[in-house]
Design a protein around this motif. Structure first.
Motif, PDB file in Angstrom:
ATOM      1  N   VAL A   1      66.925 -16.237  50.442  1.00 24.27           N
ATOM      2  CA  VAL A   1      66.936 -16.708  49.246  1.00 24.27           C
ATOM      3  C   VAL A   1      68.427 -16.603  48.773  1.00 24.27           C
ATOM      4  N   ARG A   2      68.538 -17.809  47.981  1.00 26.81           N
ATOM      5  CA  ARG A   2      70.056 -18.105  47.400  1.00 26.81           C
ATOM      6  C   ARG A   2      70.121 -16.978  46.457  1.00 26.81           C
ATOM      7  N   PRO A   3      71.468 -16.708  46.765  1.00 26.53           N
ATOM      8  CA  PRO A   3      72.120 -15.663  45.591  1.00 26.53           C
ATOM      9  C   PRO A   3      71.923 -16.211  44.265  1.00 26.53           C
ATOM     10  N   GLU A   4      72.005 -17.332  44.012  1.00 30.08           N
ATOM     11  CA  GLU A   4      71.910 -17.818  42.470  1.00 30.08           C
ATOM     12  C   GLU A   4      70.409 -18.061  41.938  1.00 30.08           C
ATOM     13  N   ALA A   5      69.567 -17.765  42.841  1.00 29.24           N
ATOM     14  CA  ALA A   5      68.200 -18.008  42.721  1.00 29.24           C
ATOM     15  C   ALA A   5      67.790 -16.868  41.439  1.00 29.24           C
ATOM     16  N   GLU A   6      67.100 -17.518  40.462  1.00 30.04           N
ATOM     17  CA  GLU A   6      66.771 -16.437  39.534  1.00 30.04           C
ATOM     18  C   GLU A   6      65.646 -15.596  39.572  1.00 30.04           C
ATOM     19  N   PRO A   7      65.384 -14.388  39.277  1.00 32.42           N
ATOM     20  CA  PRO A   7      64.066 -13.717  39.469  1.00 32.42           C
ATOM     21  C   PRO A   7      62.947 -14.425  38.892  1.00 32.42           C
ATOM     22  N   GLY A   8      61.994 -14.426  39.592  1.00 29.67           N
ATOM     23  CA  GLY A   8      60.575 -14.887  38.981  1.00 29.67           C
ATOM     24  C   GLY A   8      59.660 -15.197  40.294  1.00 29.67           C
ATOM     25  N   ARG A   9      58.713 -15.900  39.786  1.00 30.85           N
ATOM     26  CA  ARG A   9      57.635 -16.295  40.784  1.00 30.85           C
ATOM     27  C   ARG A   9      57.776 -17.674  41.268  1.00 30.85           C
ATOM     28  N   TYR A  10      57.823 -17.706  42.747  1.00 31.73           N
ATOM     29  CA  TYR A  10      58.403 -18.841  43.582  1.00 31.73           C
ATOM     30  C   TYR A  10      57.104 -19.409  44.276  1.00 31.73           C
ATOM     31  N   VAL A  11      56.925 -20.554  44.915  1.00 36.76           N
ATOM     32  CA  VAL A  11      55.912 -20.901  45.663  1.00 36.76           C
ATOM     33  C   VAL A  11      56.741 -21.607  46.929  1.00 36.76           C
ATOM     34  N   LEU A  12      56.031 -21.590  48.141  1.00 36.23           N
ATOM     35  CA  LEU A  12      56.500 -22.443  49.251  1.00 36.23           C
ATOM     36  C   LEU A  12      55.902 -23.864  49.108  1.00 36.23           C
ATOM     37  N   GLU A  13      56.887 -24.749  49.644  1.00 37.93           N
ATOM     38  CA  GLU A  13      56.719 -26.034  49.545  1.00 37.93           C
ATOM     39  C   GLU A  13      56.659 -26.512  51.149  1.00 37.93           C
ATOM     40  N   VAL A  14      55.816 -27.112  51.766  1.00 39.72           N
ATOM     41  CA  VAL A  14      55.853 -27.136  53.247  1.00 39.72           C
ATOM     42  C   VAL A  14      55.464 -28.814  53.625  1.00 39.72           C
ATOM     43  N   GLY A  15      56.123 -29.325  54.461  1.00 41.66           N
ATOM     44  CA  GLY A  15      55.741 -30.558  54.884  1.00 41.66           C
ATOM     45  C   GLY A  15      56.653 -30.964  56.308  1.00 41.66           C
ATOM     46  N   LEU A  16      56.611 -32.320  56.460  1.00 42.22           N
ATOM     47  CA  LEU A  16      57.229 -32.863  57.490  1.00 42.22           C
ATOM     48  C   LEU A  16      57.951 -34.258  57.198  1.00 42.22           C
ATOM     49  N   TYR A  17      59.126 -34.482  57.821  1.00 42.83           N
ATOM     50  CA  TYR A  17      59.846 -35.895  57.472  1.00 42.83           C
ATOM     51  C   TYR A  17      60.313 -36.292  58.526  1.00 42.83           C
ATOM     52  N   ASP A  18      60.544 -37.825  58.541  1.00 40.19           N
ATOM     53  CA  ASP A  18      61.167 -38.631  59.566  1.00 40.19           C
ATOM     54  C   ASP A  18      62.533 -37.996  59.503  1.00 40.19           C
ATOM     55  N   ALA A  19      63.195 -37.624  61.053  1.00 39.94           N
ATOM     56  CA  ALA A  19      64.344 -37.100  60.857  1.00 39.94           C
ATOM     57  C   ALA A  19      65.443 -38.277  60.916  1.00 39.94           C
ATOM     58  N   VAL A  20      64.835 -39.383  61.204  1.00 41.36           N
ATOM     59  CA  VAL A  20      66.025 -40.619  61.272  1.00 41.36           C
ATOM     60  C   VAL A  20      66.141 -41.084  59.771  1.00 41.36           C
ATOM     61  N   SER A  21      65.090 -41.299  59.108  1.00 44.03           N
ATOM     62  CA  SER A  21      65.273 -41.792  57.565  1.00 44.03           C
ATOM     63  C   SER A  21      65.259 -41.087  56.748  1.00 44.03           C
ATOM     64  N   GLY A  22      64.716 -39.477  56.951  1.00 44.09           N
ATOM     65  CA  GLY A  22      64.589 -38.564  55.957  1.00 44.09           C
ATOM     66  C   GLY A  22      63.486 -38.803  55.108  1.00 44.09           C
ATOM     67  N   ARG A  23      62.507 -39.769  55.482  1.00 41.25           N
ATOM     68  CA  ARG A  23      61.418 -40.226  54.420  1.00 41.25           C
ATOM     69  C   ARG A  23      60.316 -39.189  54.881  1.00 41.25           C
ATOM     70  N   ARG A  24      59.752 -38.462  53.765  1.00 39.66           N
ATOM     71  CA  ARG A  24      58.637 -37.632  53.894  1.00 39.66           C
ATOM     72  C   ARG A  24      57.592 -38.172  54.369  1.00 39.66           C
ATOM     73  N   LEU A  25      56.557 -37.414  55.219  1.00 44.87           N
ATOM     74  CA  LEU A  25      55.417 -38.117  55.934  1.00 44.87           C
ATOM     75  C   LEU A  25      54.271 -37.602  54.770  1.00 44.87           C
ATOM     76  N   LEU A  26      53.335 -38.697  54.968  1.00 47.88           N
ATOM     77  CA  LEU A  26      52.148 -38.307  54.015  1.00 47.88           C
ATOM     78  C   LEU A  26      51.286 -37.304  54.452  1.00 47.88           C
ATOM     79  N   VAL A  27      50.591 -36.307  53.606  1.00 48.52           N
ATOM     80  CA  VAL A  27      49.477 -35.409  53.959  1.00 48.52           C
ATOM     81  C   VAL A  27      48.371 -35.864  53.538  1.00 48.52           C
ATOM     82  N   ARG A  28      47.532 -35.969  54.566  1.00 47.26           N
ATOM     83  CA  ARG A  28      46.067 -36.084  54.212  1.00 47.26           C
ATOM     84  C   ARG A  28      45.077 -34.918  54.086  1.00 47.26           C
ATOM     85  N   ASP A  29      44.047 -35.023  53.497  1.00 45.14           N
ATOM     86  CA  ASP A  29      43.080 -34.025  53.296  1.00 45.14           C
ATOM     87  C   ASP A  29      41.919 -34.111  54.705  1.00 45.14           C
ATOM     88  N   SER A  30      40.978 -33.477  54.717  1.00 43.33           N
ATOM     89  CA  SER A  30      39.996 -33.402  55.796  1.00 43.33           C
ATOM     90  C   SER A  30      39.387 -34.665  55.888  1.00 43.33           C
TER      91      SER A  30
END
Length: 100
Positions: free
Chosen positions: A43-72
């Motif tokens: 956790v970054r030292p400058e992070a303010e105290p509080g409630r956080y959430v995790l964001e997860v995903g995948l991206y193309d390593a060459v372009s940096g573009r995030r890949l789309l997430v699809r539901d079931s």
């Protein structure tokens, strides 16, 4: 990627890597397969105290573009998942100087 997000959207920490720290590249994935991918970050030292959430995903390593997430049903639901069911509390370390 795994990002620790504050309520204002700022990063409290992050870790980006090829799945499995390089051992599980997506080119070897099989449809329907489940994989475990651990991410450790500080956790970054400058992070303010509080409630956080995790964001997860995948991206193309060459372009940096995030890949789309699809539901079931195959519908696009964005380019990330927010893991809001398990919020993470960030606290400032105590300044007592003692050990626990």
């Amino acid at each position: 990627f795994v990002h620790l997000l504050a309520p204002d959207g700022s990063f409290g920490g992050q870790h980006d890597s090829v799945p499995g720290d390089g051992a599980l590249p997506t080119s070897g994935w099989v449809p329907g397969e489940y994989l475990r991918d651990e991410h450790v970050f500080i956790v970054r030292p400058e992070a303010e105290p509080g409630r956080y959430v995790l964001e997860v995903g995948l991206y193309d390593a060459v372009s940096g573009r995030r890949l789309l997430v699809r539901d079931s049903d195959g519908r696009e639901v964005g380019d990330r998942l927010l893991l809001t069911a398990t919020p993470i509390m960030v606290e400032k370390p105590s300044s007592s100087g003692g050990t626990d």
